[in-house]
Design an enzyme around this catalytic site. Structure first.
Site: not given
Ligand code: GLY
Ligand code: MN
Ligand code: MN
Length: 409
Positions: A14, A214, A231, A242, A321, A325, A332, A356, A360, A378, A380
Protein backbone atom coordinates in the site's frame (compact mmCIF):
# COMPACT_ATOMS: atom_id res chain seq x y z
CA UNK A 1 -9.00 19.01 -25.63
CA UNK A 2 -9.29 16.58 -22.77
CA UNK A 3 -6.22 15.98 -20.60
CA UNK A 4 -5.96 13.58 -17.68
CA UNK A 5 -3.12 13.81 -15.22
CA UNK A 6 -1.15 10.78 -14.06
CA UNK A 7 -2.63 8.27 -11.63
CA UNK A 8 -1.02 7.51 -8.31
CA UNK A 9 1.02 4.34 -8.71
CA UNK A 10 1.58 1.60 -6.18
CA UNK A 11 5.25 0.94 -5.44
CA UNK A 12 4.65 -2.04 -3.17
CA UNK A 13 1.70 -3.24 -1.11
CA UNK A 14 0.00 0.00 0.00
CA UNK A 15 2.97 2.35 -0.58
CA UNK A 16 2.89 4.70 -3.55
CA UNK A 17 5.60 6.13 -5.74
CA UNK A 18 5.93 9.88 -5.21
CA UNK A 19 3.25 11.49 -7.37
CA UNK A 20 4.37 13.29 -10.54
CA UNK A 21 1.76 15.17 -12.61
CA UNK A 22 1.37 14.32 -16.30
CA UNK A 23 3.57 16.75 -18.23
CA UNK A 24 0.97 18.02 -20.71
CA UNK A 25 -1.66 18.35 -17.99
CA UNK A 26 0.86 20.25 -15.87
CA UNK A 27 1.85 22.45 -18.82
CA UNK A 28 -1.73 23.54 -19.31
CA UNK A 29 -2.98 23.72 -15.71
CA UNK A 30 -0.13 23.87 -13.16
CA UNK A 31 -2.36 21.62 -11.03
CA UNK A 32 -0.40 19.07 -9.00
CA UNK A 33 -2.96 16.69 -7.43
CA UNK A 34 -3.57 13.19 -8.75
CA UNK A 35 -6.77 11.96 -10.36
CA UNK A 36 -7.66 15.25 -12.10
CA UNK A 37 -8.84 16.05 -15.65
CA UNK A 38 -8.81 19.27 -17.64
CA UNK A 39 -11.17 20.10 -20.50
CA UNK A 40 -10.35 23.07 -22.73
CA UNK A 41 -12.99 24.25 -25.18
CA UNK A 42 -12.39 26.37 -28.23
CA UNK A 43 -14.85 28.98 -26.98
CA UNK A 44 -12.51 29.55 -24.02
CA UNK A 45 -14.16 27.31 -21.46
CA UNK A 46 -11.66 25.72 -19.06
CA UNK A 47 -13.01 23.01 -16.77
CA UNK A 48 -11.18 21.07 -14.08
CA UNK A 49 -12.33 17.81 -12.51
CA UNK A 50 -10.56 17.40 -9.17
CA UNK A 51 -10.62 15.31 -6.03
CA UNK A 52 -13.23 16.92 -3.76
CA UNK A 53 -12.46 18.28 -0.32
CA UNK A 54 -12.70 15.49 2.26
CA UNK A 55 -11.58 16.51 5.75
CA UNK A 56 -11.25 12.93 6.95
CA UNK A 57 -9.03 11.86 4.02
CA UNK A 58 -7.09 15.11 4.14
CA UNK A 59 -5.96 14.30 7.69
CA UNK A 60 -4.08 11.37 6.15
CA UNK A 61 -3.01 12.54 2.72
CA UNK A 62 -2.86 16.33 2.94
CA UNK A 63 -4.95 19.32 2.02
CA UNK A 64 -6.74 19.17 -1.33
CA UNK A 65 -7.43 22.18 -3.47
CA UNK A 66 -11.02 21.05 -3.95
CA UNK A 67 -13.65 22.19 -6.44
CA UNK A 68 -13.82 25.80 -5.23
CA UNK A 69 -10.04 26.09 -5.10
CA UNK A 70 -9.82 24.87 -8.69
CA UNK A 71 -11.79 27.95 -9.75
CA UNK A 72 -10.26 30.43 -7.32
CA UNK A 73 -6.61 29.37 -7.49
CA UNK A 74 -6.27 27.77 -10.90
CA UNK A 75 -8.51 30.00 -12.97
CA UNK A 76 -10.96 27.31 -14.08
CA UNK A 77 -14.22 28.65 -15.50
CA UNK A 78 -15.96 25.72 -13.94
CA UNK A 79 -14.89 22.84 -11.75
CA UNK A 80 -16.42 19.55 -10.63
CA UNK A 81 -15.56 16.66 -8.40
CA UNK A 82 -14.06 13.72 -10.26
CA UNK A 83 -16.97 11.76 -8.81
CA UNK A 84 -19.23 13.72 -11.22
CA UNK A 85 -17.06 13.08 -14.29
CA UNK A 86 -19.39 10.52 -15.84
CA UNK A 87 -22.44 12.76 -15.64
CA UNK A 88 -20.81 16.14 -16.36
CA UNK A 89 -18.38 15.28 -19.18
CA UNK A 90 -21.09 14.23 -21.66
CA UNK A 91 -22.92 17.51 -21.00
CA UNK A 92 -19.74 19.50 -21.65
CA UNK A 93 -19.06 17.55 -24.84
CA UNK A 94 -22.58 17.93 -26.22
CA UNK A 95 -22.38 19.67 -29.57
CA UNK A 96 -18.59 19.32 -29.76
CA UNK A 97 -17.51 17.92 -33.15
CA UNK A 98 -13.85 17.20 -32.54
CA UNK A 99 -12.28 15.88 -29.37
CA UNK A 100 -8.52 16.10 -28.91
CA UNK A 101 -7.35 13.27 -26.66
CA UNK A 102 -4.12 11.33 -26.60
CA UNK A 103 -5.51 7.82 -27.02
CA UNK A 104 -3.09 5.00 -26.22
CA UNK A 105 -1.24 6.92 -23.50
CA UNK A 106 -3.68 6.77 -20.58
CA UNK A 107 -4.64 3.10 -20.30
CA UNK A 108 -5.95 3.50 -16.76
CA UNK A 109 -8.68 6.00 -17.73
CA UNK A 110 -9.35 5.22 -21.38
CA UNK A 111 -11.94 2.48 -20.84
CA UNK A 112 -14.09 4.90 -18.90
CA UNK A 113 -13.71 7.60 -21.52
CA UNK A 114 -14.52 5.28 -24.44
CA UNK A 115 -17.57 4.07 -22.53
CA UNK A 116 -18.79 7.65 -22.11
CA UNK A 117 -18.13 8.52 -25.76
CA UNK A 118 -19.85 5.38 -26.88
CA UNK A 119 -22.83 6.28 -24.73
CA UNK A 120 -23.03 9.63 -26.49
CA UNK A 121 -23.05 7.91 -29.90
CA UNK A 122 -25.98 5.71 -29.16
CA UNK A 123 -29.69 6.35 -29.02
CA UNK A 124 -31.61 9.43 -29.92
CA UNK A 125 -28.95 11.89 -28.80
CA UNK A 126 -26.43 10.42 -31.21
CA UNK A 127 -25.76 13.70 -32.98
CA UNK A 128 -24.59 15.32 -29.77
CA UNK A 129 -21.26 13.58 -29.28
CA UNK A 130 -17.89 14.24 -30.95
CA UNK A 131 -17.54 12.66 -34.38
CA UNK A 132 -13.76 13.11 -34.72
CA UNK A 133 -11.01 12.12 -32.32
CA UNK A 134 -7.68 13.85 -32.92
CA UNK A 135 -4.27 13.41 -31.34
CA UNK A 136 -3.47 16.70 -29.55
CA UNK A 137 0.25 16.36 -30.21
CA UNK A 138 0.25 18.46 -33.37
CA UNK A 139 -0.84 21.47 -31.30
CA UNK A 140 0.24 20.75 -27.75
CA UNK A 141 3.64 19.21 -28.43
CA UNK A 142 4.57 22.10 -30.70
CA UNK A 143 3.77 24.46 -27.83
CA UNK A 144 5.87 22.37 -25.43
CA UNK A 145 8.76 22.21 -27.90
CA UNK A 146 9.16 26.01 -28.10
CA UNK A 147 9.95 27.33 -24.63
CA UNK A 148 8.74 30.62 -23.20
CA UNK A 149 10.92 32.84 -21.00
CA UNK A 150 9.11 31.54 -17.90
CA UNK A 151 9.91 27.97 -18.84
CA UNK A 152 13.51 28.87 -19.60
CA UNK A 153 13.83 30.51 -16.17
CA UNK A 154 12.92 27.16 -14.58
CA UNK A 155 15.35 25.32 -16.84
CA UNK A 156 18.11 27.76 -15.90
CA UNK A 157 17.43 27.09 -12.22
CA UNK A 158 17.68 23.37 -12.95
CA UNK A 159 20.99 23.94 -14.70
CA UNK A 160 22.43 25.88 -11.76
CA UNK A 161 21.41 23.18 -9.29
CA UNK A 162 22.73 20.44 -11.56
CA UNK A 163 26.02 22.31 -11.88
CA UNK A 164 26.46 22.34 -8.11
CA UNK A 165 25.74 18.60 -7.92
CA UNK A 166 28.17 17.62 -10.69
CA UNK A 167 30.93 19.84 -9.35
CA UNK A 168 30.51 18.42 -5.83
CA UNK A 169 30.69 14.89 -7.22
CA UNK A 170 33.78 15.49 -9.36
CA UNK A 171 35.47 17.19 -6.42
CA UNK A 172 34.60 14.63 -3.73
CA UNK A 173 34.95 11.29 -5.54
CA UNK A 174 37.93 9.13 -4.50
CA UNK A 175 39.02 5.62 -5.44
CA UNK A 176 37.53 3.17 -2.93
CA UNK A 177 34.21 5.00 -2.65
CA UNK A 178 30.97 3.35 -3.74
CA UNK A 179 29.06 4.74 -6.68
CA UNK A 180 26.00 5.19 -4.45
CA UNK A 181 27.91 7.56 -2.19
CA UNK A 182 28.31 9.88 -5.15
CA UNK A 183 24.71 9.29 -6.22
CA UNK A 184 23.63 10.34 -2.72
CA UNK A 185 25.74 13.50 -2.92
CA UNK A 186 24.25 14.41 -6.31
CA UNK A 187 20.65 13.80 -5.26
CA UNK A 188 21.18 15.46 -1.86
CA UNK A 189 22.31 18.56 -3.73
CA UNK A 190 19.25 18.48 -6.00
CA UNK A 191 16.87 18.30 -3.07
CA UNK A 192 18.75 20.64 -0.76
CA UNK A 193 18.63 23.31 -3.44
CA UNK A 194 14.86 22.96 -3.79
CA UNK A 195 14.56 20.81 -6.90
CA UNK A 196 11.80 18.18 -6.74
CA UNK A 197 14.59 15.63 -7.12
CA UNK A 198 15.99 13.99 -10.21
CA UNK A 199 14.51 14.29 -13.69
CA UNK A 200 15.38 10.62 -14.42
CA UNK A 201 17.15 7.96 -12.33
CA UNK A 202 20.75 9.05 -11.80
CA UNK A 203 23.48 7.08 -13.55
CA UNK A 204 26.74 6.91 -11.61
CA UNK A 205 29.08 4.42 -13.26
CA UNK A 206 32.71 3.79 -12.40
CA UNK A 207 35.15 2.10 -14.80
CA UNK A 208 33.50 -0.54 -17.00
CA UNK A 209 30.07 0.37 -15.57
CA UNK A 210 30.28 3.57 -17.61
CA UNK A 211 29.91 1.36 -20.72
CA UNK A 212 26.34 0.43 -19.69
CA UNK A 213 24.27 3.26 -21.17
CA UNK A 214 21.43 3.19 -18.66
CA UNK A 215 23.40 1.84 -15.69
CA UNK A 216 21.41 2.59 -12.52
CA UNK A 217 22.61 -0.05 -10.04
CA UNK A 218 25.21 2.41 -8.77
CA UNK A 219 26.63 -0.13 -6.33
CA UNK A 220 30.20 -0.60 -7.61
CA UNK A 221 33.44 0.66 -6.09
CA UNK A 222 35.68 3.17 -7.89
CA UNK A 223 39.10 1.74 -8.72
CA UNK A 224 42.33 3.74 -8.78
CA UNK A 225 42.27 4.32 -12.53
CA UNK A 226 38.52 4.41 -13.07
CA UNK A 227 36.61 7.13 -14.80
CA UNK A 228 33.31 8.12 -13.21
CA UNK A 229 30.42 8.75 -15.61
CA UNK A 230 27.55 10.70 -14.03
CA UNK A 231 24.40 11.24 -16.07
CA UNK A 232 22.10 13.09 -13.69
CA UNK A 233 19.92 16.19 -13.76
CA UNK A 234 17.60 18.05 -11.42
CA UNK A 235 13.88 18.42 -11.98
CA UNK A 236 12.53 21.89 -11.19
CA UNK A 237 8.76 22.38 -11.31
CA UNK A 238 8.63 19.34 -13.63
CA UNK A 239 11.29 20.73 -16.02
CA UNK A 240 14.19 18.38 -16.68
CA UNK A 241 17.91 18.99 -16.78
CA UNK A 242 19.97 16.23 -18.45
CA UNK A 243 23.71 16.46 -17.97
CA UNK A 244 26.56 13.97 -18.25
CA UNK A 245 30.10 14.49 -17.11
CA UNK A 246 32.94 11.97 -17.05
CA UNK A 247 35.88 12.54 -14.74
CA UNK A 248 38.66 10.47 -13.14
CA UNK A 249 38.07 9.11 -9.63
CA UNK A 250 41.73 9.75 -8.86
CA UNK A 251 41.63 13.32 -10.18
CA UNK A 252 44.01 12.53 -13.09
CA UNK A 253 43.15 11.06 -16.50
CA UNK A 254 45.38 8.21 -17.76
CA UNK A 255 46.92 8.77 -21.24
CA UNK A 256 44.39 6.45 -22.96
CA UNK A 257 41.48 8.09 -21.13
CA UNK A 258 42.83 11.48 -22.10
CA UNK A 259 42.94 10.57 -25.82
CA UNK A 260 39.44 9.18 -25.91
CA UNK A 261 38.03 11.95 -23.71
CA UNK A 262 39.47 14.71 -25.88
CA UNK A 263 37.96 13.08 -28.94
CA UNK A 264 34.46 13.07 -27.42
CA UNK A 265 34.94 16.59 -26.07
CA UNK A 266 36.05 18.00 -29.43
CA UNK A 267 33.01 16.48 -31.13
CA UNK A 268 30.71 17.77 -28.41
CA UNK A 269 32.13 21.30 -28.52
CA UNK A 270 31.92 21.41 -32.31
CA UNK A 271 28.29 20.29 -32.23
CA UNK A 272 27.37 22.89 -29.61
CA UNK A 273 29.19 25.55 -31.61
CA UNK A 274 27.34 24.69 -34.82
CA UNK A 275 23.89 24.77 -33.22
CA UNK A 276 21.68 27.46 -34.74
CA UNK A 277 18.25 27.93 -36.32
CA UNK A 278 17.82 25.90 -39.49
CA UNK A 279 20.18 23.08 -38.50
CA UNK A 280 18.73 19.62 -37.79
CA UNK A 281 19.42 16.94 -35.20
CA UNK A 282 20.23 14.55 -38.04
CA UNK A 283 22.79 17.02 -39.35
CA UNK A 284 24.26 17.28 -35.89
CA UNK A 285 24.45 13.51 -35.50
CA UNK A 286 26.11 13.08 -38.89
CA UNK A 287 28.72 15.71 -38.03
CA UNK A 288 29.46 14.09 -34.65
CA UNK A 289 29.68 10.62 -36.21
CA UNK A 290 32.11 11.85 -38.87
CA UNK A 291 34.35 13.64 -36.41
CA UNK A 292 34.44 10.82 -33.87
CA UNK A 293 34.87 8.13 -36.53
CA UNK A 294 37.93 9.95 -37.86
CA UNK A 295 39.27 10.07 -34.30
CA UNK A 296 38.60 6.35 -33.79
CA UNK A 297 40.55 5.62 -36.98
CA UNK A 298 43.41 7.83 -35.80
CA UNK A 299 43.54 6.04 -32.43
CA UNK A 300 43.51 2.58 -34.07
CA UNK A 301 40.10 1.61 -32.72
CA UNK A 302 38.69 1.38 -36.24
CA UNK A 303 40.32 0.32 -39.49
CA UNK A 304 39.84 1.31 -43.14
CA UNK A 305 38.75 4.59 -44.64
CA UNK A 306 36.47 7.18 -43.06
CA UNK A 307 33.82 6.76 -45.73
CA UNK A 308 33.85 2.96 -45.34
CA UNK A 309 33.57 3.17 -41.56
CA UNK A 310 30.58 5.48 -41.88
CA UNK A 311 28.98 3.58 -44.75
CA UNK A 312 29.31 0.26 -42.95
CA UNK A 313 28.46 1.86 -39.62
CA UNK A 314 31.45 0.24 -37.89
CA UNK A 315 31.55 3.27 -35.58
CA UNK A 316 28.43 1.88 -33.92
CA UNK A 317 30.62 -0.58 -32.07
CA UNK A 318 31.73 2.40 -29.94
CA UNK A 319 28.97 4.95 -30.49
CA UNK A 320 25.61 3.19 -30.45
CA UNK A 321 23.22 5.97 -29.44
CA UNK A 322 22.00 9.20 -31.01
CA UNK A 323 23.51 12.62 -30.30
CA UNK A 324 20.48 14.62 -29.28
CA UNK A 325 16.89 14.71 -28.10
CA UNK A 326 14.40 17.42 -27.17
CA UNK A 327 14.36 18.46 -23.52
CA UNK A 328 11.65 20.09 -21.44
CA UNK A 329 8.95 18.79 -19.14
CA UNK A 330 10.19 15.31 -20.00
CA UNK A 331 13.79 14.30 -20.32
CA UNK A 332 13.09 12.77 -23.73
CA UNK A 333 10.61 15.47 -24.48
CA UNK A 334 7.70 15.57 -26.88
CA UNK A 335 7.91 17.18 -30.30
CA UNK A 336 8.41 15.74 -33.74
CA UNK A 337 11.88 14.96 -35.01
CA UNK A 338 10.82 14.66 -38.63
CA UNK A 339 8.69 16.73 -40.94
CA UNK A 340 5.95 15.09 -43.02
CA UNK A 341 8.42 14.65 -45.89
CA UNK A 342 10.74 12.58 -43.70
CA UNK A 343 13.38 15.29 -43.44
CA UNK A 344 14.63 16.50 -40.06
CA UNK A 345 12.72 19.28 -38.36
CA UNK A 346 14.81 22.47 -38.56
CA UNK A 347 15.89 24.00 -35.26
CA UNK A 348 14.18 27.23 -34.26
CA UNK A 349 14.65 29.73 -31.43
CA UNK A 350 13.19 28.53 -28.12
CA UNK A 351 13.85 24.83 -28.66
CA UNK A 352 16.00 23.10 -26.04
CA UNK A 353 17.95 19.95 -26.89
CA UNK A 354 20.73 17.85 -25.48
CA UNK A 355 24.10 17.30 -27.15
CA UNK A 356 25.59 14.09 -25.83
CA UNK A 357 28.22 12.23 -27.84
CA UNK A 358 29.91 9.31 -26.12
CA UNK A 359 32.34 6.48 -26.75
CA UNK A 360 32.15 3.13 -25.00
CA UNK A 361 34.78 0.42 -25.42
CA UNK A 362 33.59 -2.90 -24.05
CA UNK A 363 36.02 -4.54 -21.60
CA UNK A 364 35.56 -7.68 -23.76
CA UNK A 365 36.43 -6.02 -27.07
CA UNK A 366 39.48 -8.01 -28.12
CA UNK A 367 39.87 -5.99 -31.31
CA UNK A 368 40.34 -2.74 -29.42
CA UNK A 369 43.84 -1.76 -28.27
CA UNK A 370 44.07 -2.98 -24.68
CA UNK A 371 44.59 0.45 -23.14
CA UNK A 372 41.13 1.55 -24.31
CA UNK A 373 39.15 -1.49 -23.12
CA UNK A 374 36.58 -0.79 -20.43
CA UNK A 375 36.56 2.98 -20.95
CA UNK A 376 33.16 4.67 -21.21
CA UNK A 377 32.83 8.41 -21.80
CA UNK A 378 29.84 10.66 -22.42
CA UNK A 379 29.63 14.45 -22.29
CA UNK A 380 26.15 15.97 -22.34
CA UNK A 381 24.89 19.54 -22.24
CA UNK A 382 21.49 21.18 -22.59
CA UNK A 383 21.43 23.76 -25.33
CA UNK A 384 18.85 26.45 -26.14
CA UNK A 385 18.47 27.51 -29.75
CA UNK A 386 18.42 31.32 -29.99
CA UNK A 387 17.88 33.72 -32.89
CA UNK A 388 21.63 34.32 -33.04
CA UNK A 389 22.63 30.69 -32.63
CA UNK A 390 22.55 28.99 -29.26
CA UNK A 391 23.05 29.29 -25.52
CA UNK A 392 24.55 26.35 -23.66
CA UNK A 393 22.45 26.23 -20.48
CA UNK A 394 24.83 23.82 -18.75
CA UNK A 395 28.13 24.86 -20.33
CA UNK A 396 29.41 26.26 -17.05
CA UNK A 397 29.79 22.72 -15.65
CA UNK A 398 33.52 21.89 -16.05
CA UNK A 399 34.32 19.59 -18.96
CA UNK A 400 37.79 20.34 -20.31
CA UNK A 401 40.52 18.02 -19.05
CA UNK A 402 42.35 21.00 -17.54
CA UNK A 403 39.24 22.30 -15.75
CA UNK A 404 38.31 18.89 -14.37
CA UNK A 405 41.82 18.18 -13.10
CA UNK A 406 42.03 21.70 -11.64
CA UNK A 407 38.88 21.02 -9.59
CA UNK A 408 40.97 18.58 -7.58
CA UNK A 409 43.96 20.87 -7.31
N1 GLY B 1 19.79 10.49 -19.28
C1 GLY B 1 19.14 10.02 -20.43
C2 GLY B 1 19.69 10.65 -21.63
O1 GLY B 1 20.76 11.20 -21.59
O2 GLY B 1 19.09 10.67 -22.65
MN1 MN C 1 20.07 12.93 -22.78
MN1 MN D 1 21.57 12.09 -19.91
Amino acid sequence: MLLPTNPELIRSADSHFPFRPHSSFWFVTGFDEPGAWALLKKDGGFTLFVLPKDPEREVWTGIRCGVEGAVERFGADSAFSVADFDTELPKLLAGVDTLYFEFGRHPEVEPNLTRLLNGMRSGRKAHLGPTSLVDPGSILFELRLHKTEDELALMRTGSTITEEAHVAAMRDVRPGMYEYEIQALVEYTFRRRGAWGWAYPSIVGGGVNACVLHYVRNDGVFGDEDLMLIDAGAEVDCYATDVTRTSPASGRFTPAQRDLYQLVLDAQLAAVEATKPGWTLDGMHDQVVRQMTQGLLDLGLLKGSLDEAIEEKTFRRYYMHRTSHWLGLDVHDVGRYLLGNGLGKPLAPGMVLTIEPGLYVSPHDEEAPEAFRGIGIRIEDDVLVTAEGHENLTGQIPKTIADIEALRG
